[in-house]
Structure formats: structure tokens, C-alpha cells
Design an enzyme around this catalytic site. Structure first.
Site, PDB file in Angstrom:
ATOM      1  N   PRO A   1      -7.650  -9.198  -0.950  1.00 28.56           N
ATOM      2  CA  PRO A   1      -9.006  -8.758  -0.875  1.00 28.56           C
ATOM      3  C   PRO A   1      -9.041  -7.440  -1.873  1.00 28.56           C
ATOM      4  CG  PRO A   1      -7.897  -8.073   1.116  1.00 28.56           C
ATOM      5  CD  PRO A   1      -7.049  -8.853   0.304  1.00 28.56           C
ATOM      6  N   MET A   2     -10.017  -7.411  -2.700  1.00 35.00           N
ATOM      7  CA  MET A   2     -10.283  -6.486  -3.619  1.00 35.00           C
ATOM      8  C   MET A   2     -11.827  -6.048  -3.466  1.00 35.00           C
ATOM      9  SD  MET A   2      -7.824  -7.171  -6.669  1.00 35.00           S
ATOM     10  CE  MET A   2      -7.932  -5.614  -7.622  1.00 35.00           C
TER      11      MET A   2
ATOM     12  N   CYS B   1      -7.797   0.206   3.182  1.00 25.93           N
ATOM     13  CA  CYS B   1      -8.548   0.636   2.119  1.00 25.93           C
ATOM     14  C   CYS B   1      -8.331   2.203   1.893  1.00 25.93           C
ATOM     15  CB  CYS B   1      -9.838   0.412   2.549  1.00 25.93           C
ATOM     16  SG  CYS B   1     -10.963   0.847   1.197  1.00 25.93           S
TER      17      CYS B   1
ATOM     18  N   ASN C   1       2.907  -7.046  -0.136  1.00 28.47           N
ATOM     19  CA  ASN C   1       1.809  -6.812  -1.048  1.00 28.47           C
ATOM     20  C   ASN C   1       2.054  -5.654  -1.940  1.00 28.47           C
ATOM     21  OD1 ASN C   1      -1.590  -5.457  -0.760  1.00 28.47           O
ATOM     22  ND2 ASN C   1      -0.904  -7.008  -2.137  1.00 28.47           N
ATOM     23  N   GLY C   2       1.744  -5.760  -3.128  1.00 32.18           N
ATOM     24  CA  GLY C   2       1.744  -4.580  -4.171  1.00 32.18           C
ATOM     25  C   GLY C   2       2.703  -4.758  -5.261  1.00 32.18           C
TER      26      GLY C   2
ATOM     27  N   GLY D   1      -2.969  -9.216  -5.758  1.00 36.06           N
ATOM     28  CA  GLY D   1      -4.527  -8.988  -6.056  1.00 36.06           C
ATOM     29  C   GLY D   1      -4.633  -8.330  -7.586  1.00 36.06           C
ATOM     30  N   ARG D   2      -4.143  -7.273  -8.184  1.00 36.52           N
ATOM     31  CA  ARG D   2      -4.466  -7.145  -9.340  1.00 36.52           C
ATOM     32  C   ARG D   2      -3.773  -8.040 -10.143  1.00 36.52           C
ATOM     33  NH1 ARG D   2      -2.770  -1.128 -10.205  1.00 36.52           N
ATOM     34  NH2 ARG D   2      -1.484  -1.965  -8.961  1.00 36.52           N
TER      35      ARG D   2
ATOM     36  N   HIS E   1       0.718  -3.502   2.109  1.00 37.50           N
ATOM     37  CA  HIS E   1       0.681  -2.962   0.966  1.00 37.50           C
ATOM     38  C   HIS E   1       1.678  -1.805   0.738  1.00 37.50           C
ATOM     39  CE1 HIS E   1      -1.313  -1.965  -2.978  1.00 37.50           C
ATOM     40  NE2 HIS E   1      -0.844  -0.864  -2.788  1.00 37.50           N
TER      41      HIS E   1
END
Length: 325
Positions: A17-18, A108, A209-210, A233-234, A178
Site C-alpha cells: 500500500p502506498m 505509516c 518489505n523495503g 511498493g516503490r 518494513h
């Protein structure tokens, strides 16, 4: 990369999710392209009341299609807040609407979100995190997984394991980590070895994640974290075919990326979707945002971004993209 010498166990690729980036349109295009096994929505902020269905559908229109993208990929609904009972009540609503799982946001880093006691700031309070997860887990049907996403901490990593244990003991089915604290933001490196420490400390399914940008990052992340499943994500925004590349890599194949014209076609498709959803004055910004996020991974994106940076007329912008084909 010598893929023939790599022995890697297949695992799930999860689109992270971003906020403000991975909306339903982006989820549709990336899952249509392939290589992604699961998606998580942008967080849905829960404050003060139970949201009506129309509010859930704004962030998760997939709920109207059995909780899946048009390509058939499940979309987990993520909730953010700090009130256990209120989060539980909203989780019930999302589950009734067809959410395949409920995810809770403890990661977040946004100052605005943290100021209102949401996201990563809650990592200073493992007891509250336990209460939130427990309330949601007890509220939704047993067949609906309850998952959580956290960072390694708020200001430091001292409570990383405590938070993971709190999430496990509250009954969560899975935990995505993350590999940075809130204050570390998105600055390299990601501390994948810390995910490994967490994984060794809990009897819970853990997702890493990350900072995964390519197949080599993916493999290194798995080795250091000990996780089979990886959330990206990115990296998937910068290279939308990264999921497919990793799937090929898992099979011992080369995992080469897409040719630039294929990427431009995806951008043009995105352009058409955004044009249908947003007022004209906002469309060019979304196209430039995606191009900007591609820049670290593609020289062509770098050049195109500066070519379109000052273009606001949509016809001119489309023509500029089409010249790349």
C-alpha cells in the site's frame, strides 16, 4: 546475475500500500501486467464512526467485485486508527462487503497521520497494538485473515520484537515488516536482518518489505529476512514488470525487464484511466508522478520526465508520450 546458479524458493509477491500512489487504477494495471499475487489498499482512516459502504468503495472499489482486481488478484483492505472497538466495527463492515482480509496499519510515517495517533507512532505502545489486533481478530469471521503491517519502530528499533509478539499474541494471521523505523523513512539501507530477528522471535507468518528494486535485492532480502513472501511498493511502481521479472528469476530464468515502448503503452493506458476519473487539471500531475518514480530505474524515464515536466496541456502531454513508441 547468473540465474542458472540460483536456487530460490518461490514465494508470493505482494503489492504494498502506498498512500496517493497505489490506488485501484494502479492495482488494476500492475496486476493485469502479472507477477503480483496479492494487493493491499491505501490505508482507510478510521476516526469517530463506522464508515458507510460508499467510503469503503472509494478506496477499495474491488469490494464490488468480490474483493479482487479485474485480473482476479485479491485486494486486502487496510485500516488505520488507534481505537480498538471502532476499528473492529469498521473491519466487520469491510468483511461483510467482501474484503478477503483485513490489514492494520502500524507503519505509516506521515507526520499528519502520526500527529493524530495513527500509523508508526503506535509502535511506542505495544499494549495498544495488541488491543487493536485482538479486537479486530475477535470481531471478524474466522475465515477472514487479520494481518498487520509495521515498521521496525517509531524512533528506534528497541520495541521491534515486542510489537511483533504483541501482534502474534493478539491472534493475527500474518505480519508484514518494513525494515526501517519511522525516523529512517525511506532512506537506504533497509535492515532486512532485523526482519530475520523478528521472524525468529515469533511463530507467525512474516512478510519482508523495503528497498527491493530488482531480482538481486529480492534474493538478498529473502536470505537476510528468512521470509518466502516479499512485499514491494516503490520497486513495482518504478518497474511495473518487476513481479514478472522475479517470477522468471524464481524459475532460474533471466528475469529481464520490459522494453521501454511497453512501459510507455502502460503509461498511456494509465493516462486514459486517470482522465476518466479526475478533473483535467489533476491528470498531468498523476502521469508526472509515475514517471518521476520510474526515474531511479530507467534512463528513458529520466529523459521523458524532464521533457514533460512543464507540460500541462493534456493533448501535448499525450503526444509527447506517443512519440516514445
Amino acid at each position: 546475475m547468473n540465474a542458472e546458479k540460483v536456487n530460490t524458493q518461490a514465494g508470493k509477491i505482494i503489492l504494498a500500500p502506498m498512500e496517493g500512489v497505489v490506488d485501484a487504477t494502479m492495482r488494476h494495471l500492475i496486476t493485469k501486467l502479472g507477477g503480483v499475487d496479492l494487493c493491499v489498499t491505501e490505508f482507510i482512516r478510521i476516526t469517530g464512526y463506522v464508515l458507510p459502504e460508499k467510503e469503503f468503495l472509494k478506496s477499495a472499489p474491488e469490494l464490488a467485485r468480490q474483493g479482487k482486481t479485474p485480473a482476479g488478484i485479491p485486494v486486502v483492505v487496510q485500516l488505520l486508527g488507534s481505537e480498538p472497538e471502532l476499528l473492529a466495527m469498521n473491519a466487520i463492515s469491510a468483511a461483510k462487503m467482501g474484503a478477503p482480509a483485513i490489514d492494520l496499519n502500524f507503519g505509516c510515517p506521515s507526520k499528519t497521520v502520526n500527529k493524530h495517533r495513527g500509523g508508526a507512532v503506535l509502535l511506542d505502545e505495544p499494549a495498544l497494538i495488541h488491543q487493536i489486533v485482538k479486537a479486530v481478530r475477535e470481531a471478524v469471521p474466522d475465515n477472514i485473515p487479520v494481518t498487520a503491517k509495521m515498521r521496525l519502530g517509531n524512533l528506534d528499533k528497541s520495541l521491534a520484537v515486542d510489537n511483533a509478539v504483541a501482534i502474534q499474541e493478539a491472534g493475527a494471521n500474518s505480519l508484514a515488516v518494513h525494515a526501517r523505523t519511522k525516523v529512517e523513512g525511506y532512506k537506504p539501507p533497509a535492515h532486512w536482518e532485523w526482519i530475520g530477528r523478528i521472524k525468529e522471535s515469533v511463530d507467525l507468518h512474516v512478510v519482508a518489505n523495503g528497498e527491493v528494486w530488482n531480482c538481486e535485492d529480492y534474493q538478498r532480502c529473502k536470505e537476510l529476512s528468512g521470509c518466502d513472501d516479499v512485499m514491494i511498493g516503490r520497486g513495482l511502481i518504478a518497474r511495473p514488470e518487476l513481479g514478472l521479472m522475479i517470477k522468471s528469476y524464481q524459475l532460474g530464468q533471466s528475469g529481464d525487464g520490459a522494453a521501454w515502448p511497453q512501459v510507455v503503452l502502460l503509461l498511456l493506458e494509465y493516462f486514459s484511466f486517470v482522465e476518466q476519473k479526475l478533473p483535467p487539471k489533476y491528470v498531468h500531475g498523476r502521469i508526472k508522478q509515475w514517471l518521476h518514480m520510474m526515474r531511479p530505474q530507467r534512463e528513458e524515464a529520466e529523459k521523458l520526465f524532464f521533457s514533460v515536466k512543464t507540460i500541462n496541456d493534456l493533448s501535448d502531454l499525450r503526444a509527447c508520450l506517443e512519440r516514445e513508441l
